[in-house]
Design a protein around this motif. Sequence first.
Motif, PDB file in Angstrom:
ATOM      1  N   ASP A 163       0.827  -1.209   0.000  1.00  0.00           N
ATOM      2  CA  ASP A 163       0.000   0.000   0.000  1.00  0.00           C
ATOM      3  C   ASP A 163       0.862   1.261   0.000  1.00  0.00           C
ATOM      4  OD1 ASP A 163       0.898  -0.290   2.605  1.00  0.00           O
ATOM      5  OD2 ASP A 163      -1.075  -0.157   3.532  1.00  0.00           O
ATOM      6  N   GLY A 164       2.193   1.080  -0.026  1.00  0.00           N
ATOM      7  CA  GLY A 164       3.116   2.195  -0.238  1.00  0.00           C
ATOM      8  C   GLY A 164       3.760   2.130  -1.614  1.00  0.00           C
ATOM      9  N   GLU A 165       4.204   0.937  -2.018  1.00  0.00           N
ATOM     10  CA  GLU A 165       4.937   0.786  -3.272  1.00  0.00           C
ATOM     11  C   GLU A 165       4.028   0.822  -4.494  1.00  0.00           C
ATOM     12  OE1 GLU A 165       8.570  -1.873  -5.179  1.00  0.00           O
ATOM     13  OE2 GLU A 165       7.474  -2.624  -3.432  1.00  0.00           O
ATOM     14  N   ALA A 166       2.891   0.115  -4.433  1.00  0.00           N
ATOM     15  CA  ALA A 166       2.004   0.069  -5.598  1.00  0.00           C
ATOM     16  C   ALA A 166       1.450   1.448  -5.965  1.00  0.00           C
ATOM     17  CB  ALA A 166       0.869  -0.921  -5.357  1.00  0.00           C
ATOM     18  N   PRO A 167       1.023   2.259  -4.999  1.00  0.00           N
ATOM     19  CA  PRO A 167       0.605   3.620  -5.353  1.00  0.00           C
ATOM     20  C   PRO A 167       1.739   4.466  -5.926  1.00  0.00           C
ATOM     21  CG  PRO A 167      -0.322   3.001  -3.237  1.00  0.00           C
ATOM     22  CD  PRO A 167       0.680   1.934  -3.603  1.00  0.00           C
ATOM     23  N   PHE A 168       2.964   4.301  -5.402  1.00  0.00           N
ATOM     24  CA  PHE A 168       4.125   5.011  -5.958  1.00  0.00           C
ATOM     25  C   PHE A 168       4.305   4.631  -7.423  1.00  0.00           C
ATOM     26  CE2 PHE A 168       8.522   5.081  -7.257  1.00  0.00           C
ATOM     27  CZ  PHE A 168       8.980   6.320  -6.827  1.00  0.00           C
ATOM     28  N   TYR A 169       4.208   3.373  -7.710  1.00  0.00           N
ATOM     29  CA  TYR A 169       4.351   2.845  -9.074  1.00  0.00           C
ATOM     30  C   TYR A 169       3.363   3.515 -10.028  1.00  0.00           C
ATOM     31  CZ  TYR A 169       4.121  -0.958 -12.630  1.00  0.00           C
ATOM     32  OH  TYR A 169       4.116  -1.710 -13.777  1.00  0.00           O
ATOM     33  N   ALA A 170       2.102   3.606  -9.581  1.00  0.00           N
ATOM     34  CA  ALA A 170       1.070   4.214 -10.429  1.00  0.00           C
ATOM     35  C   ALA A 170       1.288   5.713 -10.604  1.00  0.00           C
ATOM     36  CB  ALA A 170      -0.313   3.957  -9.837  1.00  0.00           C
ATOM     37  N   LYS A 171       1.569   6.389  -9.502  1.00  0.00           N
ATOM     38  CA  LYS A 171       1.624   7.852  -9.514  1.00  0.00           C
ATOM     39  C   LYS A 171       2.913   8.395 -10.117  1.00  0.00           C
ATOM     40  CE  LYS A 171       1.060  11.891  -6.492  1.00  0.00           C
ATOM     41  NZ  LYS A 171       0.717  12.338  -5.110  1.00  0.00           N
ATOM     42  N   TYR A 172       4.042   7.799  -9.736  1.00  0.00           N
ATOM     43  CA  TYR A 172       5.321   8.415 -10.101  1.00  0.00           C
ATOM     44  C   TYR A 172       6.011   7.784 -11.314  1.00  0.00           C
ATOM     45  CZ  TYR A 172       4.743  11.066  -5.863  1.00  0.00           C
ATOM     46  OH  TYR A 172       4.242  11.913  -4.909  1.00  0.00           O
ATOM     47  N   ILE A 173       5.879   6.479 -11.501  1.00  0.00           N
ATOM     48  CA  ILE A 173       6.471   5.885 -12.708  1.00  0.00           C
ATOM     49  C   ILE A 173       5.538   6.067 -13.901  1.00  0.00           C
ATOM     50  CG2 ILE A 173       7.078   3.721 -13.852  1.00  0.00           C
ATOM     51  CD1 ILE A 173       8.497   2.792 -11.466  1.00  0.00           C
ATOM     52  N   LEU A 174       4.309   5.604 -13.756  1.00  0.00           N
ATOM     53  CA  LEU A 174       3.400   5.578 -14.902  1.00  0.00           C
ATOM     54  C   LEU A 174       2.843   6.956 -15.262  1.00  0.00           C
ATOM     55  CD1 LEU A 174       1.645   2.276 -13.902  1.00  0.00           C
ATOM     56  CD2 LEU A 174       3.133   2.593 -15.883  1.00  0.00           C
ATOM     57  N   LYS A 175       2.359   7.682 -14.267  1.00  0.00           N
ATOM     58  CA  LYS A 175       1.721   8.981 -14.555  1.00  0.00           C
ATOM     59  C   LYS A 175       2.755  10.095 -14.729  1.00  0.00           C
ATOM     60  CE  LYS A 175      -1.611  12.055 -14.889  1.00  0.00           C
ATOM     61  NZ  LYS A 175      -2.506  12.342 -13.756  1.00  0.00           N
ATOM     62  N   LYS A 176       3.580  10.316 -13.720  1.00  0.00           N
ATOM     63  CA  LYS A 176       4.481  11.464 -13.737  1.00  0.00           C
ATOM     64  C   LYS A 176       5.685  11.257 -14.653  1.00  0.00           C
ATOM     65  CE  LYS A 176       7.198  14.492 -10.695  1.00  0.00           C
ATOM     66  NZ  LYS A 176       7.610  14.777  -9.293  1.00  0.00           N
ATOM     67  N   TYR A 177       6.368  10.113 -14.539  1.00  0.00           N
ATOM     68  CA  TYR A 177       7.611   9.907 -15.289  1.00  0.00           C
ATOM     69  C   TYR A 177       7.345   9.534 -16.754  1.00  0.00           C
ATOM     70  CZ  TYR A 177      12.371   8.421 -16.348  1.00  0.00           C
ATOM     71  OH  TYR A 177      13.622   8.291 -16.918  1.00  0.00           O
ATOM     72  N   MET A 178       6.393   8.610 -16.975  1.00  0.00           N
ATOM     73  CA  MET A 178       6.158   8.116 -18.330  1.00  0.00           C
ATOM     74  C   MET A 178       5.050   8.862 -19.074  1.00  0.00           C
ATOM     75  SD  MET A 178       6.428   3.975 -17.798  1.00  0.00           S
ATOM     76  CE  MET A 178       6.442   3.708 -19.574  1.00  0.00           C
ATOM     77  N   PHE A 390      15.077   9.298  -4.454  1.00  0.00           N
ATOM     78  CA  PHE A 390      14.019   9.329  -3.448  1.00  0.00           C
ATOM     79  C   PHE A 390      13.267  10.675  -3.441  1.00  0.00           C
ATOM     80  CE2 PHE A 390      16.947   6.139  -1.488  1.00  0.00           C
ATOM     81  CZ  PHE A 390      16.073   5.061  -1.564  1.00  0.00           C
ATOM     82  N   ASP A 391      13.938  11.732  -3.848  1.00  0.00           N
ATOM     83  CA  ASP A 391      13.316  13.056  -3.807  1.00  0.00           C
ATOM     84  C   ASP A 391      12.234  13.246  -4.884  1.00  0.00           C
ATOM     85  OD1 ASP A 391      14.899  13.805  -1.695  1.00  0.00           O
ATOM     86  OD2 ASP A 391      16.399  14.806  -2.933  1.00  0.00           O
ATOM     87  N   TYR A 392      12.191  12.353  -5.852  1.00  0.00           N
ATOM     88  CA  TYR A 392      11.238  12.503  -6.958  1.00  0.00           C
ATOM     89  C   TYR A 392       9.789  12.491  -6.458  1.00  0.00           C
ATOM     90  CZ  TYR A 392       9.404  11.887 -11.723  1.00  0.00           C
ATOM     91  OH  TYR A 392       8.747  12.047 -12.929  1.00  0.00           O
ATOM     92  N   SER A 393       9.530  11.713  -5.430  1.00  0.00           N
ATOM     93  CA  SER A 393       8.169  11.632  -4.907  1.00  0.00           C
ATOM     94  C   SER A 393       7.835  12.782  -3.969  1.00  0.00           C
ATOM     95  CB  SER A 393       7.966  10.302  -4.161  1.00  0.00           C
ATOM     96  OG  SER A 393       8.866  10.199  -3.075  1.00  0.00           O
ATOM     97  N   LYS A 394       8.806  13.656  -3.710  1.00  0.00           N
ATOM     98  CA  LYS A 394       8.574  14.782  -2.805  1.00  0.00           C
ATOM     99  C   LYS A 394       8.393  16.092  -3.571  1.00  0.00           C
ATOM    100  CE  LYS A 394      11.424  12.617   0.774  1.00  0.00           C
ATOM    101  NZ  LYS A 394      12.642  12.750   1.604  1.00  0.00           N
ATOM    102  N   GLU A 395       8.632  16.047  -4.880  1.00  0.00           N
ATOM    103  CA  GLU A 395       8.546  17.282  -5.661  1.00  0.00           C
ATOM    104  C   GLU A 395       7.096  17.666  -5.941  1.00  0.00           C
ATOM    105  OE1 GLU A 395      10.796  16.485  -9.173  1.00  0.00           O
ATOM    106  OE2 GLU A 395      12.699  16.389  -8.124  1.00  0.00           O
TER     107      GLU A 395
END
Length: 395
Positions: A163-178, A390-395
């Motif tokens: 419940d920490g990693e899977a939301p990060f995956y959706a929000k920061y890899i798929l939505k924000k980064y890609m 690690f700072d990518y999720s704090k921006e």
Amino acid sequence: MKKLLALVLSVLMLAALVTGCASTPSSGSAPAADGSAPAEKRTIKLGVLAPLTGTNAEYGKGFEVAMQMAVDKINAAGGANGYKLELSVKDSKGDQKESSDLARQFADDEEVMAILGDFTSGACMANAPIVDEAGIVQLSPTASNPDYAGMSDFCFSIMGRQDGEAPFYAKYILKKYMGAKKLGVIYINSDWGKSCYDNFKKQADVEGLELVETVSYVQDEKDFSSLITKLKAANPDTICIMDQGAVPQIINQIKSSGWDIPITTLGPGTSQQLIDLCGKNAEGLLLTSPFFFDPADADITAWKDEFVSKAGFEPTIHPACAYDCVNLIAEAIKASGDGEVTRQTIRDNLAKVEMKGVTGPIKFNETGDITRQYLICGVENGKYVVKEGFDYSKE
């Protein structure tokens, strides 16, 4: 009269000898009258559950090697507060029933003071009632289902939670980064896989990501062609794979089908076996990881080199977590001081341990697991690199 006196003295001397032998210190022996430590302390046995064969054998072998590295280092330094540690390793084969049968064997063995493992959340969750009833710790290096640790006061994990990693995956890899919009999802139908998918989907919905097709498969599946055909027909712009052991097969079968599509994965971490098995097919792969072996860190590099020399392959975070788990148990034993070391004292002390391990700071939440932060890693020129810190999720 002299004969009677001699007989009495002989009996008294024999009684004193028997009493002296019976008071030889062992685990939990009280300190000597002068306050010094007991003369002898027995070896403390730790049970290890790991998939040494089957789809996840890379991770099980990593457990075995890394845990023995930790035990060797602890014993060479005099043990954990004088107690030598010994591992009893059993092959769970990645099967929940097999894992539970072995967990029961460990629980019934009074010499086993704690259980390390298993690899999958499903196996650990299946074992939870067993360790709870027996009052023995099950400390998993890798179980990340958020329901696991809360199942018993004796269940612990240090991987972090889905419940920490899977939301990060959706929000920061798929939505924000890609900047992905339409997702095709393929995941393993296990306790871990379902938890991973459910937590991922909640965040995907929040981010406005469309799941155009979702398919699942069972443990040890080999042929993914029909699932890939179904995903391809839905015309996603990105593929999301949620598993550990089967990821290389899925990637290779996607590429061999002639489908050129960005691929991401949640689960295997920076597995060298994935690159070895996929070769060029792994190029461009993106994934999450709570840890990366920084070549600029001399201590981490030395640990990694030792692991490679003994295992024959590069480590992911999984064996690093396994190494940390042994040291956590050692710290819990040390916290008993001169008092008795029992399964219960190990559990109570473990819950309070704070330690900086190979994988970073470790402090258990009330539920018995920990909160981690995540990196975005990718494969470039056959190697893993950190794409965002690690700072990518704090921006």
